[in-house]
Motif scaffolding. Structure first.
Motif, PDB file in Angstrom:
ATOM      1  N   LEU A  27       5.480  14.689  22.875  1.00  0.00           N
ATOM      2  CA  LEU A  27       5.217  13.279  23.129  1.00  0.00           C
ATOM      3  C   LEU A  27       5.026  12.576  21.797  1.00  0.00           C
ATOM      4  O   LEU A  27       4.294  13.058  20.934  1.00  0.00           O
ATOM      5  CB  LEU A  27       3.961  13.130  23.995  1.00  0.00           C
ATOM      6  CG  LEU A  27       3.688  11.762  24.621  1.00  0.00           C
ATOM      7  CD1 LEU A  27       4.798  11.365  25.571  1.00  0.00           C
ATOM      8  CD2 LEU A  27       2.351  11.791  25.369  1.00  0.00           C
ATOM      9  N   SER A  28       5.700  11.444  21.637  1.00  0.00           N
ATOM     10  CA  SER A  28       5.673  10.737  20.361  1.00  0.00           C
ATOM     11  C   SER A  28       5.460   9.251  20.590  1.00  0.00           C
ATOM     12  O   SER A  28       5.797   8.705  21.648  1.00  0.00           O
ATOM     13  CB  SER A  28       7.002  10.966  19.621  1.00  0.00           C
ATOM     14  OG  SER A  28       7.072  10.172  18.454  1.00  0.00           O
ATOM     15  N   THR A  29       4.915   8.594  19.582  1.00  0.00           N
ATOM     16  CA  THR A  29       4.811   7.132  19.588  1.00  0.00           C
ATOM     17  C   THR A  29       5.663   6.529  18.476  1.00  0.00           C
ATOM     18  O   THR A  29       5.596   5.326  18.225  1.00  0.00           O
ATOM     19  CB  THR A  29       3.341   6.700  19.413  1.00  0.00           C
ATOM     20  OG1 THR A  29       2.841   7.244  18.176  1.00  0.00           O
ATOM     21  CG2 THR A  29       2.479   7.186  20.563  1.00  0.00           C
ATOM     22  N   SER A  30       6.468   7.363  17.811  1.00  0.00           N
ATOM     23  CA  SER A  30       7.280   6.904  16.689  1.00  0.00           C
ATOM     24  C   SER A  30       8.527   6.155  17.165  1.00  0.00           C
ATOM     25  O   SER A  30       8.942   6.287  18.322  1.00  0.00           O
ATOM     26  CB  SER A  30       7.704   8.089  15.822  1.00  0.00           C
ATOM     27  OG  SER A  30       6.578   8.757  15.298  1.00  0.00           O
ATOM     28  N   ASP A  31       9.113   5.387  16.259  1.00  0.00           N
ATOM     29  CA  ASP A  31      10.316   4.627  16.557  1.00  0.00           C
ATOM     30  C   ASP A  31      11.421   5.533  17.078  1.00  0.00           C
ATOM     31  O   ASP A  31      11.685   6.608  16.525  1.00  0.00           O
ATOM     32  CB  ASP A  31      10.793   3.899  15.298  1.00  0.00           C
ATOM     33  CG  ASP A  31      12.135   3.222  15.503  1.00  0.00           C
ATOM     34  OD1 ASP A  31      12.234   2.358  16.391  1.00  0.00           O
ATOM     35  OD2 ASP A  31      13.087   3.582  14.783  1.00  0.00           O
ATOM     36  N   LEU A  32      12.088   5.103  18.142  1.00  0.00           N
ATOM     37  CA  LEU A  32      13.201   5.855  18.716  1.00  0.00           C
ATOM     38  C   LEU A  32      14.565   5.333  18.292  1.00  0.00           C
ATOM     39  O   LEU A  32      15.548   6.071  18.337  1.00  0.00           O
ATOM     40  CB  LEU A  32      13.137   5.807  20.248  1.00  0.00           C
ATOM     41  CG  LEU A  32      11.972   6.468  20.964  1.00  0.00           C
ATOM     42  CD1 LEU A  32      12.136   6.298  22.469  1.00  0.00           C
ATOM     43  CD2 LEU A  32      11.885   7.941  20.606  1.00  0.00           C
ATOM     44  N   VAL A  33      14.630   4.071  17.909  1.00  0.00           N
ATOM     45  CA  VAL A  33      15.926   3.419  17.746  1.00  0.00           C
ATOM     46  C   VAL A  33      16.661   3.904  16.499  1.00  0.00           C
ATOM     47  O   VAL A  33      17.844   4.278  16.566  1.00  0.00           O
ATOM     48  CB  VAL A  33      15.767   1.888  17.737  1.00  0.00           C
ATOM     49  CG1 VAL A  33      17.123   1.213  17.497  1.00  0.00           C
ATOM     50  CG2 VAL A  33      15.165   1.412  19.057  1.00  0.00           C
ATOM     51  N   GLU A  34      15.983   3.907  15.354  1.00  0.00           N
ATOM     52  CA  GLU A  34      16.670   4.325  14.125  1.00  0.00           C
ATOM     53  C   GLU A  34      17.167   5.770  14.214  1.00  0.00           C
ATOM     54  O   GLU A  34      18.337   6.036  13.872  1.00  0.00           O
ATOM     55  CB  GLU A  34      15.750   4.155  12.919  1.00  0.00           C
ATOM     56  CG  GLU A  34      16.443   4.498  11.597  1.00  0.00           C
ATOM     57  CD  GLU A  34      15.571   4.253  10.387  1.00  0.00           C
ATOM     58  OE1 GLU A  34      15.977   4.652   9.281  1.00  0.00           O
ATOM     59  OE2 GLU A  34      14.479   3.665  10.547  1.00  0.00           O
ATOM     60  N   PRO A  35      16.348   6.740  14.690  1.00  0.00           N
ATOM     61  CA  PRO A  35      16.872   8.093  14.841  1.00  0.00           C
ATOM     62  C   PRO A  35      18.061   8.171  15.807  1.00  0.00           C
ATOM     63  O   PRO A  35      18.977   8.977  15.611  1.00  0.00           O
ATOM     64  CB  PRO A  35      15.683   8.891  15.366  1.00  0.00           C
ATOM     65  CG  PRO A  35      14.491   8.124  14.923  1.00  0.00           C
ATOM     66  CD  PRO A  35      14.893   6.690  14.964  1.00  0.00           C
ATOM     67  N   ALA A  36      18.049   7.332  16.835  1.00  0.00           N
ATOM     68  CA  ALA A  36      19.171   7.319  17.779  1.00  0.00           C
ATOM     69  C   ALA A  36      20.451   6.843  17.103  1.00  0.00           C
ATOM     70  O   ALA A  36      21.545   7.349  17.377  1.00  0.00           O
ATOM     71  CB  ALA A  36      18.841   6.432  18.977  1.00  0.00           C
ATOM     72  N   MET A  37      20.340   5.878  16.203  1.00  0.00           N
ATOM     73  CA  MET A  37      21.520   5.398  15.496  1.00  0.00           C
ATOM     74  C   MET A  37      22.044   6.434  14.503  1.00  0.00           C
ATOM     75  O   MET A  37      23.250   6.570  14.304  1.00  0.00           O
ATOM     76  CB  MET A  37      21.195   4.088  14.781  1.00  0.00           C
ATOM     77  CG  MET A  37      20.928   2.915  15.708  1.00  0.00           C
ATOM     78  SD  MET A  37      22.361   2.474  16.763  1.00  0.00           S
ATOM     79  CE  MET A  37      21.917   3.306  18.296  1.00  0.00           C
TER      80      MET A  37
END
Length: 246
Positions: A166-176
Motif C-alpha cells: 500500500l502506497s501514498t506516493s504519486d502513481l502518474v509519473e511511474p505509469a508514464m
C-alpha cells in the motif's frame, strides 16, 4: 519467487508476486465475503504460488467468483485451474468478454454483467464498469467495490519495480515511465475521458495489477492519468499532421 499476502482494505487481500526478469509485480485481489471473489487469476505458471497464497486466507474450494479486467494470460491464464479446485466458482465478466472469448474458453459457463451492473457477494457489492480498449482490449472492464471504495484497476497505472503493498506516493509519473517502456495503452480519443470518468466513482483505494495499492486522492490520480493520455494523443496527432504536411 514468492507470493506475498497483505490486507490493503477491509477483507481485501493483495496477493503479489514479483517476477524479476520483467521487473514487474503481478497482483491478484481476494475479496472475502459470503461468496468470495478473486480479481485476476494469474498466469497458469503462477497458479501453484497464488493458490498457496489464497489458501493462507481461506480454503480454495470456498471461491465463488472469478473476474479480471480483460482476456490476457496474466489476468486469466489460470482461470480453468481455479474452476477445477473450486466446484461452485463461476467466471464473471462484461458482455463483450463473455461473448467474444470466455463463453468458449471457460470450462464452465460464465456469467455476464452489463455496464454498471452490480454483483452481490453476500454483504458486499461490486460493480462492473466497461472500459473498452482502456487500457487495452475490446472487452476491458474494471470492478468497483462500493463498500470499501476500492477500484480494481487492472493494467491502469502499471509501474515497473518491486512495490510495497500500500502506497501514498504519486502513481502518474511511474505509469508514464512504464508506458514509455511497454507502449501497452491503446491511445484513442476515448482513452483520457474513460480514465477521468472513473473518478466519478469516488474511489478511496486503487488496486493496481502491476504496482502498489494506492490510498489517497484517487480521483486526482485518475484525472492526472487521463490528462497525460490526452496530451500524448494530441502530440501524436500533431506529429502525424506535421509528417503529412512535410
Amino acid at each position: 519467487m514468492d507470493t506475498v499476502v497483505d490486507e490493503i482494505a477491509p477483507d481485501t487481500y493483495r496477493l503479489s508476486t514479483y517476477v524479476e526478469p520483467v521487473d514487474l509485480v503481478f497482483n491478484q485481489y481476494l475479496l472475502m465475503a459470503e461468496e468470495p471473489l478473486l480479481f485476476h487469476c494469474g498466469a497458469r505458471q503462477l497458479f501453484p504460488l497464488v493458490g498457496d497464497a489464497v489458501a493462507r486466507v481461506m480454503p480454495l474450494e470456498r471461491l465463488r467468483w472469478i473476474s479480471f479486467g480483460h482476456v490476457e494470460s496474466d489476468e486469466c491464464g489460470s482461470m480453468n485451474d481455479w474452476l477445477a479446485v473450486a466446484p461452485r466458482a463461476e467466471v464473471v465478466h462484461g458482455v463483450l468478454g463473455v461473448m467474444v472469448s470466455l463463453a468458449d474458453l471457460a470450462d464452465r459457463p460464465p456469467r455476464m454483467l452489463t455496464d454498471g451492473e452490480t454483483l452481490d457477494l453476500g454483504g458486499r457489492v461490486v460493480r462492473w464498469v466497461d472500459t473498452s480498449h482502456v487500457p487495452h482490449g475490446w472487452e476491458s472492464g474494471l470492478l468497483h467495490d462500493e463498500g470499501t471504495g476500492t477500484l480494481f484497476c487492472g493494467d491502469l497505472f502499471t509501474s515497473v519495480g518491486h512495490h510495497p503493498a500500500l502506497s501514498t506516493s504519486d502513481l502518474v509519473e511511474p505509469a508514464m515511465v512504464a508506458e514509455d517502456r511497454f507502449h501497452a495503452t491503446a491511445l484513442t480519443p476515448s482513452t483520457g475521458p474513460t480514465i477521468r470518468g472513473l473518478a466519478a466513482l469516488e474511489p478511496s483505494t486503487l488496486a493496481l495489477m502491476h504496482g502498489p495499492a494506492f490510498s489517497g486522492d484517487a480521483a486526482a490520480a485518475l484525472e492526472g492519468l487521463g490528462a497525460c493520455y490526452d496530451r500524448r494523443l494530441a502530440d501524436a496527432l500533431e506529429e502525424t499532421g506535421a509528417a503529412r504536411r512535410s
